[in-house]
Scaffold this motif. Structure first.
Motif, short mmCIF file in Angstrom:
data_model
loop_
_atom_site.label_atom_id
_atom_site.label_comp_id
_atom_site.label_asym_id
_atom_site.label_seq_id
_atom_site.Cartn_x
_atom_site.Cartn_y
_atom_site.Cartn_z
N GLU A 35 0.83 -1.20 0.00
CA GLU A 35 0.00 0.00 0.00
C GLU A 35 0.86 1.25 0.00
O GLU A 35 0.43 2.31 0.43
N GLY A 36 2.11 1.09 -0.43
CA GLY A 36 3.00 2.24 -0.45
C GLY A 36 3.43 2.64 0.94
O GLY A 36 3.68 3.80 1.20
N GLY A 37 3.55 1.66 1.82
CA GLY A 37 3.93 1.94 3.21
C GLY A 37 5.39 2.30 3.35
O GLY A 37 6.13 2.44 2.39
N ALA A 38 5.82 2.42 4.59
CA ALA A 38 7.17 2.86 4.88
C ALA A 38 8.18 1.72 4.93
O ALA A 38 9.36 1.95 5.09
N ASP A 39 7.73 0.48 4.81
CA ASP A 39 8.64 -0.67 4.90
C ASP A 39 9.60 -0.63 3.72
O ASP A 39 9.21 -0.71 2.56
N VAL A 40 10.90 -0.48 4.01
CA VAL A 40 11.88 -0.35 2.93
C VAL A 40 12.04 -1.62 2.11
O VAL A 40 12.58 -1.58 1.02
N ASP A 41 11.58 -2.75 2.62
CA ASP A 41 11.68 -3.99 1.87
C ASP A 41 10.50 -4.21 0.94
O ASP A 41 10.40 -5.23 0.29
N GLU A 42 9.60 -3.28 0.88
CA GLU A 42 8.44 -3.43 0.01
C GLU A 42 8.51 -2.41 -1.12
O GLU A 42 8.74 -1.23 -0.88
N ALA A 43 8.31 -2.90 -2.33
CA ALA A 43 8.25 -1.99 -3.47
C ALA A 43 6.93 -1.24 -3.38
O ALA A 43 5.87 -1.85 -3.37
N ARG A 44 6.98 0.05 -3.27
CA ARG A 44 5.76 0.83 -3.06
C ARG A 44 4.76 0.63 -4.18
O ARG A 44 5.06 0.87 -5.33
N GLY A 45 3.57 0.19 -3.80
CA GLY A 45 2.49 0.02 -4.75
C GLY A 45 2.63 -1.21 -5.63
O GLY A 45 1.89 -1.37 -6.57
N GLY A 46 3.55 -2.10 -5.32
CA GLY A 46 3.75 -3.31 -6.12
C GLY A 46 3.43 -4.55 -5.33
O GLY A 46 2.63 -4.53 -4.39
N LEU A 47 4.05 -5.64 -5.72
CA LEU A 47 3.86 -6.89 -5.00
C LEU A 47 4.66 -6.86 -3.70
O LEU A 47 5.79 -6.39 -3.67
N MET A 48 4.06 -7.37 -2.65
CA MET A 48 4.73 -7.39 -1.35
C MET A 48 5.88 -8.38 -1.39
O MET A 48 5.75 -9.48 -1.94
N SER A 49 7.00 -7.96 -0.82
CA SER A 49 8.20 -8.80 -0.82
C SER A 49 9.07 -8.43 0.36
O SER A 49 8.81 -7.46 1.07
N ALA A 50 10.12 -9.20 0.55
CA ALA A 50 11.12 -8.91 1.56
C ALA A 50 12.48 -9.36 1.02
O ALA A 50 12.55 -10.23 0.16
N VAL A 51 13.53 -8.74 1.53
CA VAL A 51 14.88 -9.12 1.12
C VAL A 51 15.51 -9.90 2.26
O VAL A 51 15.49 -9.47 3.41
N SER A 52 16.07 -11.05 1.92
CA SER A 52 16.79 -11.87 2.89
C SER A 52 17.93 -12.56 2.15
O SER A 52 17.72 -13.14 1.08
N GLY A 53 19.13 -12.48 2.70
CA GLY A 53 20.27 -13.11 2.08
C GLY A 53 20.60 -12.59 0.70
O GLY A 53 21.12 -13.32 -0.13
N GLY A 54 20.27 -11.32 0.45
CA GLY A 54 20.55 -10.72 -0.85
C GLY A 54 19.56 -11.08 -1.94
O GLY A 54 19.74 -10.73 -3.09
N ILE A 55 18.49 -11.78 -1.58
CA ILE A 55 17.46 -12.18 -2.54
C ILE A 55 16.15 -11.50 -2.18
O ILE A 55 15.75 -11.48 -1.01
N ARG A 56 15.47 -10.95 -3.16
CA ARG A 56 14.14 -10.40 -2.95
C ARG A 56 13.15 -11.55 -3.10
O ARG A 56 13.08 -12.20 -4.13
N TRP A 57 12.40 -11.81 -2.04
CA TRP A 57 11.41 -12.88 -2.03
C TRP A 57 10.03 -12.29 -2.20
O TRP A 57 9.57 -11.51 -1.38
N LEU A 58 9.37 -12.64 -3.30
CA LEU A 58 7.99 -12.22 -3.56
C LEU A 58 7.08 -13.15 -2.76
O LEU A 58 7.21 -14.37 -2.85
N TYR A 59 6.17 -12.57 -1.99
CA TYR A 59 5.23 -13.38 -1.22
C TYR A 59 4.10 -13.87 -2.11
O TYR A 59 3.55 -13.11 -2.91
N VAL A 99 12.59 -7.52 -11.54
CA VAL A 99 13.16 -7.14 -10.25
C VAL A 99 14.64 -6.80 -10.43
O VAL A 99 15.36 -7.49 -11.15
N ASP A 100 15.07 -5.76 -9.74
CA ASP A 100 16.48 -5.38 -9.78
C ASP A 100 17.25 -6.27 -8.82
O ASP A 100 17.16 -6.11 -7.61
N GLY A 101 17.97 -7.25 -9.34
CA GLY A 101 18.71 -8.19 -8.52
C GLY A 101 18.02 -9.54 -8.45
O GLY A 101 16.94 -9.74 -9.01
N PRO A 102 18.63 -10.48 -7.74
CA PRO A 102 18.06 -11.84 -7.66
C PRO A 102 16.73 -11.84 -6.93
O PRO A 102 16.56 -11.15 -5.92
N ALA A 103 15.80 -12.65 -7.44
CA ALA A 103 14.47 -12.73 -6.84
C ALA A 103 13.92 -14.14 -6.96
O ALA A 103 14.18 -14.84 -7.94
#
Length: 142
Positions: A35-59, A99-103
Motif C-alpha cells: 500500500e506504499g507503506g514505509a517498509d523499505v523492503d516493500e516496493a511501493r504500490g507493487g507486490l509485497m516482498s522482503a529481502v533476505s540473504g541478498g534475494i528479494r522474495w515475492l510473497y 526485479v532489480d537483482g536476484p528474486a
C-alpha cells in the motif's frame, strides 16, 4: 495434486522436485499488494516482498486462508489485504526478470510446515535470472 499438497509431500520426503516446480508453475497464487507503506523492503504500490540473504522474495499464497495466517503473523489481521491472483509461471517468467537483482518466490511463508521457497536458480526462474548460472548460461564456477 494441488500445490499445498505437493509442498507437504515434498517436505515429508515423498515428493518429487520436478512435480513440485510443475505444480508451482500451474498454480494460481495470491500475491499481496503493498500500500506504499514505509517498509523499505516493500516496493511501493507493487507486490509485497522482503529481502533476505541478498534475494528479494515475492510473497505468494495458495489460498485466502494462507494469506490470512500471514496477516495474523504480522499482527495485521484487522486490515484489508489487496492481492492479485497470478500463475506461478507468470511470477517467475515475467515478474522476477523485472526485479532489480536476484528474486525468488516464497509460498505460504506463515505456515511453518507448509511453506516453500522457490529460489532464483535454473529450472525455476529464467536462465538469465538464475544465480547458479554464469552469463553464458553455464553452471557458475564456485
Amino acid at each position: 495434486m494441488a500445490l499445498a499438497a505437493e509442498i507437504t509431500a515434498y517436505r515429508d520426503g515423498g515428493g518429487d522436485s520436478g512435480r513440485l516446480v510443475g505444480e508451482f508453475r500451474r498454480a494460481v497464487l495470491l500475491a499481496p499488494l503493498t500500500e506504499g507503506g514505509a517498509d523499505v523492503d516493500e516496493a511501493r504500490g507493487g507486490l509485497m516482498s522482503a529481502v533476505s540473504g541478498g534475494i528479494r522474495w515475492l510473497y505468494a499464497f495458495t489460498d485466502e486462508e494462507a494469506l490470512a495466517r500471514f496477516a495474523q503473523a504480522r499482527g495485521e489481521a484487522g486490515r484489508q489485504w489487496p492481492y492479485v491472483a497470478i500463475l506461478g509461471a507468470r511470477l517467475v517468467d515475467v515478474v522476477v526478470p523485472m526485479v532489480d537483482g536476484p528474486a525468488g518466490v516464497a509460498v505460504n511463508v506463515a505456515d511453518a510446515d507448509g511453506s516453500m521457497l522457490f529460489p532464483p536458480v535454473a529450472g525455476i526462474v529464467p536462465d538469465a535470472c538464475a544465480v547458479d548460472l554464469d552469463v553464458d548460461g553455464r553452471g557458475a564456477v564456485a
